[in-house]
Write a protein that holds these residues in place. Structure first.
Motif, PDB file in Angstrom:
ATOM      1  N   LYS A 118       0.835  -1.207   0.000  1.00  0.00           N
ATOM      2  CA  LYS A 118       0.000   0.000   0.000  1.00  0.00           C
ATOM      3  C   LYS A 118       0.868   1.255   0.000  1.00  0.00           C
ATOM      4  CE  LYS A 118      -4.194  -1.805   2.170  1.00  0.00           C
ATOM      5  NZ  LYS A 118      -5.183  -1.623   3.244  1.00  0.00           N
ATOM      6  N   LEU A 119       1.924   1.218   0.801  1.00  0.00           N
ATOM      7  CA  LEU A 119       2.829   2.360   0.886  1.00  0.00           C
ATOM      8  C   LEU A 119       3.535   2.590  -0.450  1.00  0.00           C
ATOM      9  CD1 LEU A 119       3.608   4.301   3.180  1.00  0.00           C
ATOM     10  CD2 LEU A 119       5.565   2.830   3.667  1.00  0.00           C
ATOM     11  N   LEU A 120       3.959   1.511  -1.086  1.00  0.00           N
ATOM     12  CA  LEU A 120       4.668   1.611  -2.362  1.00  0.00           C
ATOM     13  C   LEU A 120       3.747   2.137  -3.457  1.00  0.00           C
ATOM     14  CD1 LEU A 120       7.215  -0.877  -3.825  1.00  0.00           C
ATOM     15  CD2 LEU A 120       5.312  -0.123  -5.259  1.00  0.00           C
ATOM     16  N   ILE A 121       2.510   1.662  -3.490  1.00  0.00           N
ATOM     17  CA  ILE A 121       1.558   2.125  -4.513  1.00  0.00           C
ATOM     18  C   ILE A 121       1.280   3.618  -4.338  1.00  0.00           C
ATOM     19  CG2 ILE A 121      -0.822   1.941  -5.311  1.00  0.00           C
ATOM     20  CD1 ILE A 121      -0.667  -1.075  -4.678  1.00  0.00           C
ATOM     21  N   ALA A 122       1.114   4.054  -3.078  1.00  0.00           N
ATOM     22  CA  ALA A 122       0.868   5.470  -2.821  1.00  0.00           C
ATOM     23  C   ALA A 122       2.058   6.323  -3.251  1.00  0.00           C
ATOM     24  CB  ALA A 122       0.584   5.685  -1.331  1.00  0.00           C
ATOM     25  N   ASN A 123       3.263   5.831  -2.985  1.00  0.00           N
ATOM     26  CA  ASN A 123       4.466   6.569  -3.374  1.00  0.00           C
ATOM     27  C   ASN A 123       4.621   6.594  -4.895  1.00  0.00           C
ATOM     28  OD1 ASN A 123       6.881   7.938  -2.185  1.00  0.00           O
ATOM     29  ND2 ASN A 123       7.988   6.406  -3.374  1.00  0.00           N
ATOM     30  N   SER A 124       4.289   5.489  -5.548  1.00  0.00           N
ATOM     31  CA  SER A 124       4.371   5.421  -7.008  1.00  0.00           C
ATOM     32  C   SER A 124       3.391   6.393  -7.660  1.00  0.00           C
ATOM     33  CB  SER A 124       4.081   3.991  -7.488  1.00  0.00           C
ATOM     34  OG  SER A 124       5.017   3.086  -6.960  1.00  0.00           O
ATOM     35  N   LEU A 125       2.222   6.551  -7.059  1.00  0.00           N
ATOM     36  CA  LEU A 125       1.250   7.508  -7.586  1.00  0.00           C
ATOM     37  C   LEU A 125       1.808   8.926  -7.518  1.00  0.00           C
ATOM     38  CD1 LEU A 125      -1.636   8.134  -8.610  1.00  0.00           C
ATOM     39  CD2 LEU A 125      -2.290   8.426  -6.204  1.00  0.00           C
ATOM     40  N   LYS A 126       2.479   9.256  -6.406  1.00  0.00           N
ATOM     41  CA  LYS A 126       3.095  10.585  -6.286  1.00  0.00           C
ATOM     42  C   LYS A 126       4.142  10.793  -7.377  1.00  0.00           C
ATOM     43  CE  LYS A 126       2.571  10.850  -1.240  1.00  0.00           C
ATOM     44  NZ  LYS A 126       3.302  10.898   0.046  1.00  0.00           N
ATOM     45  N   LEU A 127       4.946   9.756  -7.631  1.00  0.00           N
ATOM     46  CA  LEU A 127       5.977   9.853  -8.667  1.00  0.00           C
ATOM     47  C   LEU A 127       5.357  10.021 -10.049  1.00  0.00           C
ATOM     48  CD1 LEU A 127       8.370   7.019  -7.420  1.00  0.00           C
ATOM     49  CD2 LEU A 127       8.793   9.469  -7.302  1.00  0.00           C
ATOM     50  N   THR A 128       4.186   9.413 -10.261  1.00  0.00           N
ATOM     51  CA  THR A 128       3.507   9.515 -11.552  1.00  0.00           C
ATOM     52  C   THR A 128       2.904  10.896 -11.753  1.00  0.00           C
ATOM     53  OG1 THR A 128       2.935   7.161 -11.387  1.00  0.00           O
ATOM     54  CG2 THR A 128       1.756   8.459 -13.039  1.00  0.00           C
ATOM     55  N   LEU A 129       2.279  11.425 -10.704  1.00  0.00           N
ATOM     56  CA  LEU A 129       1.599  12.710 -10.814  1.00  0.00           C
ATOM     57  C   LEU A 129       2.555  13.895 -10.724  1.00  0.00           C
ATOM     58  CD1 LEU A 129      -1.573  12.072  -8.611  1.00  0.00           C
ATOM     59  CD2 LEU A 129      -1.448  12.173 -11.111  1.00  0.00           C
ATOM     60  N   HIS A 130       3.654  13.723  -9.998  1.00  0.00           N
ATOM     61  CA  HIS A 130       4.563  14.849  -9.761  1.00  0.00           C
ATOM     62  C   HIS A 130       6.009  14.463 -10.060  1.00  0.00           C
ATOM     63  CE1 HIS A 130       1.058  16.543  -7.752  1.00  0.00           C
ATOM     64  NE2 HIS A 130       1.022  15.481  -6.967  1.00  0.00           N
ATOM     65  N   PRO A 131       6.319  14.065 -11.291  1.00  0.00           N
ATOM     66  CA  PRO A 131       7.682  13.642 -11.616  1.00  0.00           C
ATOM     67  C   PRO A 131       8.706  14.762 -11.534  1.00  0.00           C
ATOM     68  CG  PRO A 131       6.376  13.838 -13.603  1.00  0.00           C
ATOM     69  CD  PRO A 131       5.424  13.992 -12.460  1.00  0.00           C
ATOM     70  N   ASP A 132       8.224  16.012 -11.628  1.00  0.00           N
ATOM     71  CA  ASP A 132       9.144  17.153 -11.569  1.00  0.00           C
ATOM     72  C   ASP A 132       9.461  17.576 -10.142  1.00  0.00           C
ATOM     73  OD1 ASP A 132       9.058  17.175 -14.292  1.00  0.00           O
ATOM     74  OD2 ASP A 132       7.534  18.736 -14.423  1.00  0.00           O
ATOM     75  N   ALA A 133       8.703  17.064  -9.186  1.00  0.00           N
ATOM     76  CA  ALA A 133       8.899  17.449  -7.792  1.00  0.00           C
ATOM     77  C   ALA A 133       9.889  16.507  -7.107  1.00  0.00           C
ATOM     78  CB  ALA A 133       7.560  17.427  -7.047  1.00  0.00           C
TER      79      ALA A 133
END
Length: 212
Positions: A43-58
């Protein structure tokens, strides 16, 4: 054409479509979820992956516990989730279609539930991000790096003593001169040398094409 017992031709066609879109590496990374990687960490990894997908520049704050037990496996699964969401968004899948595709890959049921739920809840944001990307590749003009070394501290007896390189690739906005991060990653010395060798190979090929 003969089909496997208990499977309709339509189901086999859907499964072929899915595996054709997702590489063997991505499928293997998805199958780690809920199996090699525990359900809470999944669950933690999926949530982190979503952040990386939505905010790759951050600059996304690292989550050390994801990589603590099996860093290579976690990185593969993180890459797999990011790829899955990008492809699902590109091809206009809804949550139900995504779930059906994942079930055909034989993933852990809990992982399928979490991947489908997060995708459905974030689908609007994923679509907007896809539209922002357009069809052009990012232009990288600057690189920043630093060495990160795991050393023994007063609060921990665990130390690998391995130095890793934190690489940040970016460019500068023409209007303001502000630096923008395009991609950042961590690699060890061997992986960095391999990357350098590949870049030199590309440079040699370009030079040969230029004089041909």
């Amino acid at each position: 054409m003969a089909t496997s017992p208990g499977k309709s031709p339509a189901l086999e066609a859907d499964n072929t479509e899915t595996t054709g879109l997702l590489s063997a590496t991505v499928v293997a990374g998805l199958r780690n979820l809920g199996a090699i990687i525990s359900p809470p960490l999944t669950k933690l990894l999926i949530a982190n992956s979503l952040k990386l997908t939505l905010h790759p520049d951050a600059t996304i704050a690292p989550v050390p516990e994801i990589y603590a037990s099996n860093a290579a496996c976690a990185k593969q699964s993180e890459y797999a989730v990011v790829t899955l969401y990008a492809l699902a968004t590109k091809h206009g899948w809804d949550g139900l279609h995504l779930r059906q595709q994942l079930e055909q890959l034989g993933l852990d049921a809990g992982a399928v539930d979490e991947l489908s739920r997060v995708y459905e809840d974030s689908r609007k944001e994923l679509v907007l991000r896809q539209l922002q990307l357009g069809h052009s590749f990012p232009h990288i003009t600057d690189i920043q790096w630093r060495i990160v070394c795991d050393v023994k501290s007063s609060t921990s007896d665990c130390s690998t003593g391995v130095a890793n390189f934190h690489i940040n690739l970016g460019n500068f906005r023409p209007s303001s001169g502000e630096r923008v991060t395009i991609v950042e990653f961590v690699c060890n010395a061997e992986e960095l040398q391999s990357l350098i060798n590949r870049l030199k190979e590309i440079e040699r090929h370009c030079n040969q094409m230029a004089v041909a």
